[in-house]
Write an enzyme that holds these catalytic residues in place. Structure first.
Site, PDB file in Angstrom:
ATOM      1  N   CYS A   2      65.157  87.135  54.515  1.00  0.00           N
ATOM      2  CA  CYS A   2      65.395  86.628  53.654  1.00  0.00           C
ATOM      3  C   CYS A   2      66.767  86.632  52.954  1.00  0.00           C
ATOM      4  O   CYS A   2      67.690  87.391  53.378  1.00  0.00           O
ATOM      5  CB  CYS A   2      64.505  87.483  52.493  1.00  0.00           C
ATOM      6  SG  CYS A   2      62.902  87.803  52.906  1.00  0.00           S
ATOM      7  N   ARG A  28      69.699  81.238  57.761  1.00  0.00           N
ATOM      8  CA  ARG A  28      68.808  82.577  58.029  1.00  0.00           C
ATOM      9  C   ARG A  28      67.218  82.435  58.034  1.00  0.00           C
ATOM     10  O   ARG A  28      66.808  83.259  58.688  1.00  0.00           O
ATOM     11  CB  ARG A  28      68.929  83.644  57.034  1.00  0.00           C
ATOM     12  CG  ARG A  28      70.310  84.060  56.606  1.00  0.00           C
ATOM     13  CD  ARG A  28      70.481  84.367  55.005  1.00  0.00           C
ATOM     14  NE  ARG A  28      70.004  85.821  54.762  1.00  0.00           N
ATOM     15  CZ  ARG A  28      70.460  87.061  54.772  1.00  0.00           C
ATOM     16  NH1 ARG A  28      71.906  86.937  55.310  1.00  0.00           N
ATOM     17  NH2 ARG A  28      70.071  88.028  54.813  1.00  0.00           N
ATOM     18  N   TRP A  76      61.445  84.714  53.964  1.00  0.00           N
ATOM     19  CA  TRP A  76      60.989  84.479  55.277  1.00  0.00           C
ATOM     20  C   TRP A  76      59.723  85.398  55.326  1.00  0.00           C
ATOM     21  O   TRP A  76      59.842  86.727  55.565  1.00  0.00           O
ATOM     22  CB  TRP A  76      62.009  84.850  56.719  1.00  0.00           C
ATOM     23  CG  TRP A  76      61.642  84.931  57.865  1.00  0.00           C
ATOM     24  CD1 TRP A  76      61.085  83.468  58.466  1.00  0.00           C
ATOM     25  CD2 TRP A  76      61.671  85.784  58.813  1.00  0.00           C
ATOM     26  NE1 TRP A  76      60.939  83.886  59.693  1.00  0.00           N
ATOM     27  CE2 TRP A  76      61.194  85.025  60.015  1.00  0.00           C
ATOM     28  CE3 TRP A  76      61.976  87.052  58.909  1.00  0.00           C
ATOM     29  CZ2 TRP A  76      61.182  85.737  61.168  1.00  0.00           C
ATOM     30  CZ3 TRP A  76      62.069  87.649  60.359  1.00  0.00           C
ATOM     31  CH2 TRP A  76      61.553  86.822  61.310  1.00  0.00           C
ATOM     32  N   ASN A 102      64.566  91.750  49.928  1.00  0.00           N
ATOM     33  CA  ASN A 102      64.523  91.400  51.218  1.00  0.00           C
ATOM     34  C   ASN A 102      64.239  92.771  52.081  1.00  0.00           C
ATOM     35  O   ASN A 102      64.931  93.824  51.643  1.00  0.00           O
ATOM     36  CB  ASN A 102      65.918  91.099  51.943  1.00  0.00           C
ATOM     37  CG  ASN A 102      66.016  90.885  53.170  1.00  0.00           C
ATOM     38  OD1 ASN A 102      64.993  90.653  53.792  1.00  0.00           O
ATOM     39  ND2 ASN A 102      67.255  90.976  53.648  1.00  0.00           N
ATOM     40  N   GLY A 103      63.340  93.030  52.870  1.00  0.00           N
ATOM     41  CA  GLY A 103      63.171  94.256  53.519  1.00  0.00           C
ATOM     42  C   GLY A 103      61.260  94.314  53.650  1.00  0.00           C
ATOM     43  O   GLY A 103      60.444  93.456  53.324  1.00  0.00           O
ATOM     44  N   GLU A 488      70.149  85.028  79.799  1.00  0.00           N
ATOM     45  CA  GLU A 488      70.588  84.248  78.524  1.00  0.00           C
ATOM     46  C   GLU A 488      70.504  82.934  78.448  1.00  0.00           C
ATOM     47  O   GLU A 488      70.106  82.241  77.608  1.00  0.00           O
ATOM     48  CB  GLU A 488      72.127  84.634  78.315  1.00  0.00           C
ATOM     49  CG  GLU A 488      72.847  84.161  77.009  1.00  0.00           C
ATOM     50  CD  GLU A 488      72.306  84.524  75.777  1.00  0.00           C
ATOM     51  OE1 GLU A 488      71.308  85.299  75.793  1.00  0.00           O
ATOM     52  OE2 GLU A 488      72.537  83.827  74.694  1.00  0.00           O
ATOM     53  N   LYS A 492      68.126  80.917  75.614  1.00  0.00           N
ATOM     54  CA  LYS A 492      68.651  79.729  74.902  1.00  0.00           C
ATOM     55  C   LYS A 492      67.851  78.498  74.854  1.00  0.00           C
ATOM     56  O   LYS A 492      67.425  77.819  73.763  1.00  0.00           O
ATOM     57  CB  LYS A 492      70.146  79.363  75.510  1.00  0.00           C
ATOM     58  CG  LYS A 492      71.439  80.284  75.116  1.00  0.00           C
ATOM     59  CD  LYS A 492      71.751  80.416  73.814  1.00  0.00           C
ATOM     60  CE  LYS A 492      71.220  81.400  72.767  1.00  0.00           C
ATOM     61  NZ  LYS A 492      71.175  82.740  72.877  1.00  0.00           N
ATOM     62  N   GLU A 495      64.265  79.311  72.877  1.00  0.00           N
ATOM     63  CA  GLU A 495      64.370  79.550  71.592  1.00  0.00           C
ATOM     64  C   GLU A 495      64.870  78.393  70.718  1.00  0.00           C
ATOM     65  O   GLU A 495      64.494  78.174  69.673  1.00  0.00           O
ATOM     66  CB  GLU A 495      65.376  80.700  71.120  1.00  0.00           C
ATOM     67  CG  GLU A 495      66.890  80.644  71.180  1.00  0.00           C
ATOM     68  CD  GLU A 495      67.757  81.809  70.719  1.00  0.00           C
ATOM     69  OE1 GLU A 495      67.252  82.328  69.876  1.00  0.00           O
ATOM     70  OE2 GLU A 495      68.524  82.102  71.364  1.00  0.00           O
ATOM     71  N   HIS A 511      59.545  87.744  95.454  1.00  0.00           N
ATOM     72  CA  HIS A 511      58.502  88.740  95.144  1.00  0.00           C
ATOM     73  C   HIS A 511      57.443  88.043  93.790  1.00  0.00           C
ATOM     74  O   HIS A 511      57.012  88.868  92.873  1.00  0.00           O
ATOM     75  CB  HIS A 511      59.211  89.883  94.402  1.00  0.00           C
ATOM     76  CG  HIS A 511      60.236  90.427  95.561  1.00  0.00           C
ATOM     77  ND1 HIS A 511      59.551  91.320  96.681  1.00  0.00           N
ATOM     78  CD2 HIS A 511      61.423  90.615  95.503  1.00  0.00           C
ATOM     79  CE1 HIS A 511      60.527  91.580  97.395  1.00  0.00           C
ATOM     80  NE2 HIS A 511      61.632  91.196  96.796  1.00  0.00           N
ATOM     81  N   LYS A 608      68.054  84.621  61.841  1.00  0.00           N
ATOM     82  CA  LYS A 608      69.511  84.982  62.566  1.00  0.00           C
ATOM     83  C   LYS A 608      69.718  86.233  62.836  1.00  0.00           C
ATOM     84  O   LYS A 608      70.338  86.614  63.565  1.00  0.00           O
ATOM     85  CB  LYS A 608      70.509  84.344  61.519  1.00  0.00           C
ATOM     86  CG  LYS A 608      71.732  84.308  62.095  1.00  0.00           C
ATOM     87  CD  LYS A 608      72.135  83.865  63.453  1.00  0.00           C
ATOM     88  CE  LYS A 608      73.552  84.170  63.912  1.00  0.00           C
ATOM     89  NZ  LYS A 608      73.575  83.576  65.374  1.00  0.00           N
TER      90      LYS A 608
HETATM   91  C1  AGP Z   1      69.735  85.176  70.131  1.00  0.00           C
HETATM   92  O1  AGP Z   1      70.197  83.631  70.338  1.00  0.00           O
HETATM   93  C2  AGP Z   1      68.796  85.360  69.074  1.00  0.00           C
HETATM   94  N1  AGP Z   1      69.217  84.664  67.796  1.00  0.00           N
HETATM   95  C3  AGP Z   1      68.473  87.021  69.174  1.00  0.00           C
HETATM   96  O2  AGP Z   1      68.040  87.102  70.351  1.00  0.00           O
HETATM   97  C4  AGP Z   1      69.562  87.798  68.661  1.00  0.00           C
HETATM   98  O3  AGP Z   1      70.491  87.829  69.709  1.00  0.00           O
HETATM   99  C5  AGP Z   1      69.085  89.151  68.484  1.00  0.00           C
HETATM  100  O4  AGP Z   1      68.129  89.029  67.280  1.00  0.00           O
HETATM  101  C6  AGP Z   1      69.974  90.214  68.211  1.00  0.00           C
HETATM  102  O5  AGP Z   1      70.886  89.933  67.023  1.00  0.00           O
HETATM  103  P1  AGP Z   1      72.274  90.999  66.645  1.00  0.00           P
HETATM  104  O6  AGP Z   1      73.186  90.311  67.887  1.00  0.00           O
HETATM  105  O7  AGP Z   1      72.404  90.374  65.256  1.00  0.00           O
HETATM  106  O8  AGP Z   1      71.875  92.239  66.731  1.00  0.00           O
END
Ligand code: AGP
Length: 613
Positions: A2, A28, A76, A102-103, A488, A492, A495, A511, A608
């Site tokens: 949020c 966010r 959110w 937020n939380g 990675e 990418k 997501e 395997h 984010k």
């Molecule tokens: C990566 O593209 C994502 N947005 C997500 O996996 C992110 O890396 C993860 O939530 C960790 O976030 P941070 O680096 O702010 O701890």
């Protein structure tokens, strides 16, 4: 996660500033939005499910509001669907206060039952409304809104960033923090609060970051903070030199593409004033990175999530390879619940772009509790992780707005490389000359990135991505230090384009995953020139032999020649090849998502920074 904003002006309305602040925080991720205003001493709330545009439609005709005090929120959803009723702000029964949060309030059901028994009628499914009623009830017997909020929070278990506004004889704007970040600022004309410093930058660059347990009351020219443990407290004012332009897209179609192209500069900034070529060593701020402290470290434990976890996997190769020190690494969410046993003299390294990821913070705290020395690699100077670490290596990557992390990942790899060289020099596993050579290797990274990001190179990668965009799935393969890059690249792609993709150690093909190979499954293989290049080449041949399309990314000429599509990257040596290898994979994901018309900067269901479990 949020977004929270708040404003209190000496003169003039705050509504436009609240809306603009919420726009800055859109990155966010959210699914409803609202504002709470003090109109002539009365609390008035406007809120809507959906985007800010929906709220603006609701506010048509209100934009001339004279309200000098107000709060705003982008939600959110965690408790309760994203509906108008569940959107924030929430009020108490008598509309004496409006509150945003937020939380998570973990004991909200127990508190709600108590309030219902006392006759309170709830209008939403949220945990937040419980807090609004608690504050409203405390207000009747408190000398101030800040006191009422502090007393209400004594009943609460969980973590929160909260802002509350109330009318009465004098307008009051207060906020409190336990976990998710909150920062405040005051100028002569106004006072502001926000869950992210970016929303304050249009008003001031001098900001105060609240700490856990703080309750702050703000007004034009005034910030008063009281901490639950230490009472009245002064927090340092930090000057943030990110200007809001830096967080602006600057003409790029998406923040993600802008941030991919920032990477050459990011690498330069991550190295800036940290290379001591004379001594073949690295300069890192913080006593925990001194020779004396690092020389006695017997083990490193890395904890992180998502992309940061992938960076941690690369760092394991670097630290073990360069410093000869054993490294353990866990997903933070796994580490915190597996009853870990740490060796004596363990250094726990938290890696996080935001510095606010709940699982990573919890894992870092647990390791510290178990006797480890906490250090971190992080991008956010005022973040909880930086404050709870004995020393931090700041990424200096500037604000990363795109939800899919790109430049922060590359900066993490540079920071991790510098840390590994520092550790090697402190432990004497690398001489001054070897250290100087390792630092010299860094000089090839920025030109290599600029080569990959040149117009023709990007055009070629885009053509390859679009040619494969219709595939039903993707495999990403890598060996050794490039295996985490395969993970990675898969993250990418999935997501931001919602296409299934998996990263695998190339040696694992036989395997199981090789059963997936067919013309509709494309395989991307990282093929650097390194000691295992011939083994990776065999994997490429196995995929091709089964009719699977192969894209090779790297510098091994024979593997590149075998591939249907080849993306050559300059050879910057074994340890630094992941920094270049990831860039074509970032662009590959970007162009497939763009072709599919996906919401690249704000992918569905993602935030984010995941500040709740
Ligand atoms: C990566 O593209 C994502 N947005 C997500 O996996 C992110 O890396 C993860 O939530 C960790 O976030 P941070 O680096 O702010 O701890």
């Amino acid at each position: 996660m949020c977004g929270i904003v708040g404003a209190f002006r000496r003169e003039g309305g705050v509504l436009d500033e609240l809306i603009e602040g919420l726009r800055v925080l859109e990155y966010r991720g959210y699914d409803s939005v609202g504002v709470g205003l003090l109109e002539k001493g009365e609390v008035v709330v406007h809120r809507r499910a959906g985007r800010i545009e929906e709220l603006e439609k609701l506010l048509e005709g209100q934009r001339g509001s004279e309200a000098r005090v107000g709060i705003g929120h982008s939600r959110w959803a965690t408790h309760g669907a994203p509906t108008d009723e569940n959107a924030h702000p929430h009020t108490d029964e008598a509309y004496r206060i409006a509150l945003v949060h937020n939380g998570i309030i973990e004991n909200w059901q127990e508190l709600k039952s108590e309030l219902v028994r006392a006759g309170v009628v709830f209008r939403s499914e949220t945990d937040t409304e419980v807090l609004a009623h608690l504050v409203g009830r405390e207000l009747a017997t408190s000398r101030s809104l800040a006191e009422a909020l502090g007393r209400a929070l004594e009943r609460v278990e969980g973590y929160y960033a909260v802002a509350v506004v109330s009318g009465g004889s004098e307008p009051e704007l207060v906020c409190a923090r336990e976990g998710p970040p909150l920062c405040v600022a005051a100028t002569g004309e106004a006072a502001y609060l926000a869950s992210d410093v970016l929303a304050l930058l249009p008003h001031t660059r001098d900001v105060v970051f609240l700490e856990d347990g703080d309750v702050a009351e703000i007004a034009p020219g005034r910030i008063s903070i009281k901490n639950r443990e230490t009472g009245v407290v002064e927090r340092p004012v930090r000057h943030i030199d990110w200007d809001s332009e830096a967080a602006d897209r600057g003409g790029w179609p998406h923040f993600m593409l802008k941030e991919i192209h920032e990477q050459p500069d990011v690498v330069a900034r991550a190295m800036f004033e940290r290379l001591d070529l004379e001594r073949g060593d690295v300069i890192l701020a913080g006593e925990a990175f001194s020779d004396a402290r690092l020389a006695v470290v017997q083990r490193v434990q890395i904890v992180a999530c998502g992309t940061a976890f992938h960076a941690g996997l690369v760092l394991r190769y670097m630290i073990e390879g360069l410093a000869g020190l054993p490294v353990d690494i866990d997903y933070a969410s796994e580490f915190r619940y597996r009853s870990p046993v740490l060796s004596p003299n363990t250094l726990v390294l938290g890696i996080s772009q935001s510095g606010e990821t709940a699982d990573t913070l919890a894992a870092l705290r647990l390791a510290t509790l178990l006797g480890a020395t906490p250090v971190s690699i992080c991008n956010s100077i005022g973040s909880t992780m930086v404050r709870e670490s004995e020393a931090s290596i700041l990424l200096e990557a500037g604000p990363e707005i795109g939800v899919a992390s790109t430049k922060a990942f590359v900066a993490m790899l540079v920071a991790g490389y510098l840390f590994s060289v520092r550790m090697a020099r402190a432990r004497g596993t690398c001489t001054k000359e070897e250290g100087r050579a390792l630092l010299d290797d860094l000089s090839g990274v920025r030109p290599g990135l600029e080569h990959l990001l040149a117009r023709d190179s990007v055009k070629r990668i885009r053509a390859i991505a679009e040619a494969h965009a219709g595939k039903k799935g993707f495999l990403f393969l890598g060996r050794g230090i490039n295996f985490p890059v395969a993970l990675e690249g898969a993250l990418k792609l999935k997501e931001i384009s919602y296409v299934h993709a998996e990263g695998y150690p190339a040696g694992e093909m036989k395997h199981g995953p090789i059963a997936l190979i067919e013309p509709s499954m494309s395989t991307l293989v990282l093929v650097p020139e390194d000691p295992v290049a011939d083994k990776v080449r065999a994997n490429v041949e196995q995929v091709r032999a089964r009719g699977g399309p192969v894209i090779c990314v790297g510098s091994d000429p024979e593997s590149l020649a075998l591939a249907e599509d080849a993306i050559e990257i300059p050879n910057v040596g074994r340890w630094l090849s992941p920094i270049l290898g990831v860039v074509p994979l970032q662009l590959f994901a970007y162009f497939i998502a763009a072709k599919k018309g996906c919401d690249i900067d704000k992918p569905r269901n993602l935030a984010k920074s995941v500040t709740v479990e």
